[in-house]
Write a protein that holds these residues in place. Structure first.
Motif, PDB file in Angstrom:
ATOM      1  N   ARG A 178      34.418  -5.027  18.866  1.00  0.00           N
ATOM      2  CA  ARG A 178      33.241  -5.305  18.053  1.00  0.00           C
ATOM      3  C   ARG A 178      33.522  -5.447  16.566  1.00  0.00           C
ATOM      4  O   ARG A 178      32.620  -5.780  15.800  1.00  0.00           O
ATOM      5  CB  ARG A 178      32.190  -4.217  18.294  1.00  0.00           C
ATOM      6  N   SER A 249      30.853  -3.975  26.719  1.00  0.00           N
ATOM      7  CA  SER A 249      29.431  -4.331  26.812  1.00  0.00           C
ATOM      8  C   SER A 249      28.863  -3.899  28.163  1.00  0.00           C
ATOM      9  O   SER A 249      29.597  -3.524  29.086  1.00  0.00           O
ATOM     10  CB  SER A 249      29.268  -5.844  26.660  1.00  0.00           C
ATOM     11  N   HIS A 405      34.649  -9.735  25.972  1.00  0.00           N
ATOM     12  CA  HIS A 405      33.433 -10.260  25.349  1.00  0.00           C
ATOM     13  C   HIS A 405      32.556  -9.146  24.764  1.00  0.00           C
ATOM     14  O   HIS A 405      32.470  -8.054  25.319  1.00  0.00           O
ATOM     15  CB  HIS A 405      32.605 -11.044  26.376  1.00  0.00           C
ATOM     16  N   LYS A 406      31.888  -9.484  23.676  1.00  0.00           N
ATOM     17  CA  LYS A 406      30.938  -8.542  23.067  1.00  0.00           C
ATOM     18  C   LYS A 406      29.605  -8.550  23.805  1.00  0.00           C
ATOM     19  O   LYS A 406      28.917  -7.535  23.879  1.00  0.00           O
ATOM     20  CB  LYS A 406      30.682  -8.913  21.603  1.00  0.00           C
ATOM     21  N   ALA A 407      29.222  -9.717  24.313  1.00  0.00           N
ATOM     22  CA  ALA A 407      27.913  -9.847  24.963  1.00  0.00           C
ATOM     23  C   ALA A 407      27.944  -9.242  26.364  1.00  0.00           C
ATOM     24  O   ALA A 407      28.994  -9.147  26.995  1.00  0.00           O
ATOM     25  CB  ALA A 407      27.518 -11.322  25.039  1.00  0.00           C
ATOM     26  N   GLY A 408      26.777  -8.838  26.848  1.00  0.00           N
ATOM     27  CA  GLY A 408      26.672  -8.276  28.182  1.00  0.00           C
ATOM     28  C   GLY A 408      27.065  -9.284  29.250  1.00  0.00           C
ATOM     29  O   GLY A 408      26.877 -10.495  29.087  1.00  0.00           O
ATOM     30  N   ARG A 410      26.520 -10.704  33.029  1.00  0.00           N
ATOM     31  CA  ARG A 410      25.503 -10.682  34.080  1.00  0.00           C
ATOM     32  C   ARG A 410      26.152 -10.669  35.465  1.00  0.00           C
ATOM     33  O   ARG A 410      26.953 -11.531  35.796  1.00  0.00           O
ATOM     34  CB  ARG A 410      24.562 -11.888  33.961  1.00  0.00           C
TER      35      ARG A 410
END
Length: 574
Positions: A178, A249, A405-408, A410
């Protein structure tokens, strides 16, 4: 800390969740990529939430996944013991040390006293926090005189050890995933470091253990990101070098539109309605279920999300259901999501020791461990060239924390099944034979025939059991015939045609090649198209218009069984 050492430190408070498996996997891959060591440590200081059998479950799950620790409670190692409950003397020593600094103090406040203070704050519309603004007015070694403190200690008054958060300091924090962030200490409270039973909380125990075990990198979920400031200060308080941190994440709920279909909409509606009515018992089950089903019936519609929006004309039930669904269909993947939508969120079956309820696992659902772990690896990380199918060794060679990755990420049930299908195709027929023989399927057939069935059916299989389920006609004659297929394949002349063809089977060499030629010659001699023979023949043998080549089916079930099935079909359609 020149050598990379990482740890996975779960609490035995239940089964290992998908997110926990990913954390363990990324720890393992990073260690192997860097030529380092991977440690399993059990953080079992939360005795109130301890679940019998959970530690054994965690170890078995990691072993099934192929994530084998270099050091663990089971394996041992130079930094043993690896259970926090067995490290009390170590914690006691460091508790004494931190109390000699200006970073900690002892607090005698009882839960009832703190509840009373909290109520006073709430009465004024404020939120109580035990911090630099309130600690001087509470019952602790900062506010009390040395004499009062000593008297309470002599009287064996229970106390906790709290961290003394510095006043108005800006902490500059670094995270591999991050990047840079900062936090002002005035926004942080004085966390409990040691409970009144003398055992440390997670915050204190984990930094002691990480220091003692020479952990170089701490890889953990983003739910621990708010604790990074405290943990950084704890290393400072103890005079230790902090490890590098990487916060992963969340794994997010799947897209509900990919999960709901006409076959499961009623069961999913029931599950959601039961949860909704339990929280909103002023509404009836029947009304709630009807409304929830109406929303789910539109789940594949592009306007589904807009349907959940606010509307001034909504009645109380509609507004409540919308709010419930918006929350329930978004955010972090949970155990309940698996129960509702019918997919596992744990690597292995887990039986709750209190209720006896069984949560389904990937292993028992027919997933191969290498397929499962491949799927998990890509929930937040992308290898070079966007490759998708990788072995554990290939993952380790490519893994880079800087590419997480920083984003969640799915979760997708469809994708997990896709991975399993890929790995079924990669397995040899002999490997699949052993998997099927070790299953609970009653396969009363010799290995040689079963190998041929596997070869014919595995291309269509997502799970090993599909080889049997989709090829059940190899093991037993059809008890009925698909109505739609029957109308397509059978007419008034078909019985006579197949009866005549069956008579030719008694004189030929019964192999796939000769059968293929025999069917061709028969159709040609009768002036029939191949479909006029092949379709009803397939229907007679299988009960449906599906399956591998008809000559392959006939060779495997044998001459006598083939003729018997043809005659059964003829008698049925009379």
């Amino acid at each position: 800390m020149e050598k990379v050492r990482v740890r996975f430190a779960p609490s035995p408070t239940g089964p290992l969740h998908l997110g926990g498996v990913r954390t363990a996997l990324y720890d393992y891959l990073f260690a192997k990529n860097q030529g380092g060591e991977f440690v399993l440590r059990i953080e079992d200081t939360d005795t109130a939430r301890y679940v019998e059998g959970a530690e054994e479950y965690i170890e078995e799950a990691l072993e099934w996944c192929g994530i084998i620790p270099d050091e663990s409670p089971k394996k041992g190692g130079k930094f043993a013991p690896y259970r926090q409950s067995e490290r009390r003397d170590i914690y006691d020593r460091y508790t004494e040390q931190i109390l000699t600094t200006d970073y900690a103090y002892i607090a005698f406040d009882t839960p009832e006293e703190l509840d009373a203070v909290r109520a006073e704050f709430e009465a004024k519309g404020d939120v109580f926090s035990y911090d630099n603004k309130t600690r001087n007015q509470l019952r602790n070694s900062i506010a009390l005189s040395q004499e009062e403190v000593q008297k309470l200690l002599d009287e064996k008054t229970p106390y906790v050890v709290r961290f003394k958060m510095p006043i108005d300091r800006t902490l500059n924090l670094e995270d591999i995933i991050r990047g840079h962030s900062s936090v002002n200490t005035n926004t942080l409270d004085d966390k409990v470091l040691v409970k009144n039973d003398g055992m440390p909380t997670y915050h204190f125990a984990n930094i002691i253990d990480d220091h003692e075990m020479e952990i170089s990198h701490v890889i953990r979920g983003e739910e621990w990101l708010p604790s990074l400031g405290l943990h950084t200060l704890l290393y400072e308080a103890m005079g230790w070098e902090a490890p590098q941190f990487a916060h992963l994440s969340l794994i997010l709920k799947p897209d509900v539109s990919t999960l709901i279909n006409k076959d499961n909409i009623d069961s999913i509606t029931k599950s959601f309605t039961e949860e909704f009515v339990a929280k909103n018992n002023e509404f009836s089950f029947e009304e709630s279920a009807a409304l929830i089903k109406s929303f789910f019936s539109e789940v594949k519609s592009p306007r589904f999300k807009s349907m959940l929006g606010e509307n001034e004309k909504d009645n109380l039930l509609t507004a409540s259901v919308k709010q419930f669904l918006k929350k329930g269909l978004s955010g972090k993947l949970s155990k309940r999501d698996g129960d509702k939508f019918g997919f596992p969120v744990f690597p292995l079956n887990f039986t709750d020791p209190k209720t006896g309820n069984v949560s389904k696992g990937y292993r028992e659902s027919g997933y191969l461990p290498d397929a499962f772990i491949n799927m998990v690896s890509l929930l937040g990380w992308s290898p070079a060239d966007d490759k998708e199918v990788l072995s554990l060794d290939e993952m380790a060679k490519e893994f880079d924390l800087n590419k997480v990755h920083k984003a969640g990420a799915r979760f997708s049930k469809e994708k997990s099944e896709w991975f399993n299908h890929q790995y079924i195709q990669l397995k040899s027929d002999e490997e699949l034979l052993q998997i099927l023989k070790s299953s609970d399927l009653n396969l009363n057939i010799e290995d040689e025939k079963l190998l041929k069935i596997i070869s014919l059916m595995k291309e269509r299989a997502t799970f090993p059991k599909d080889i049997y389920e989709n090829g059940k006609f190899f093991f037993e004659a059809p008890a009925s015939y698909d109505e739609k297929a029957s109308k397509k394949a059978w007419n008034d002349e078909t019985s006579a045609v197949l009866g005549e063809f069956a008579e030719t089977l008694g004189t030929i060499d019964y192999t796939s090649e000769t059968l293929k030629q025999a069917i061709h010659d028969f159709a040609e001699n009768k002036g029939l198209g191949m479909g006029k023979v092949m379709m009803p023949l397939r229907l007679a043998l299988v009960g449906e218009l599906k399956g591998p080549d008809v000559p392959d089916i006939m060779e495997l079930i044998g001459k006598e069984e083939s003729i018997s099935r043809i005659n059964n079909a003829i008698n049925n359609f009379k």
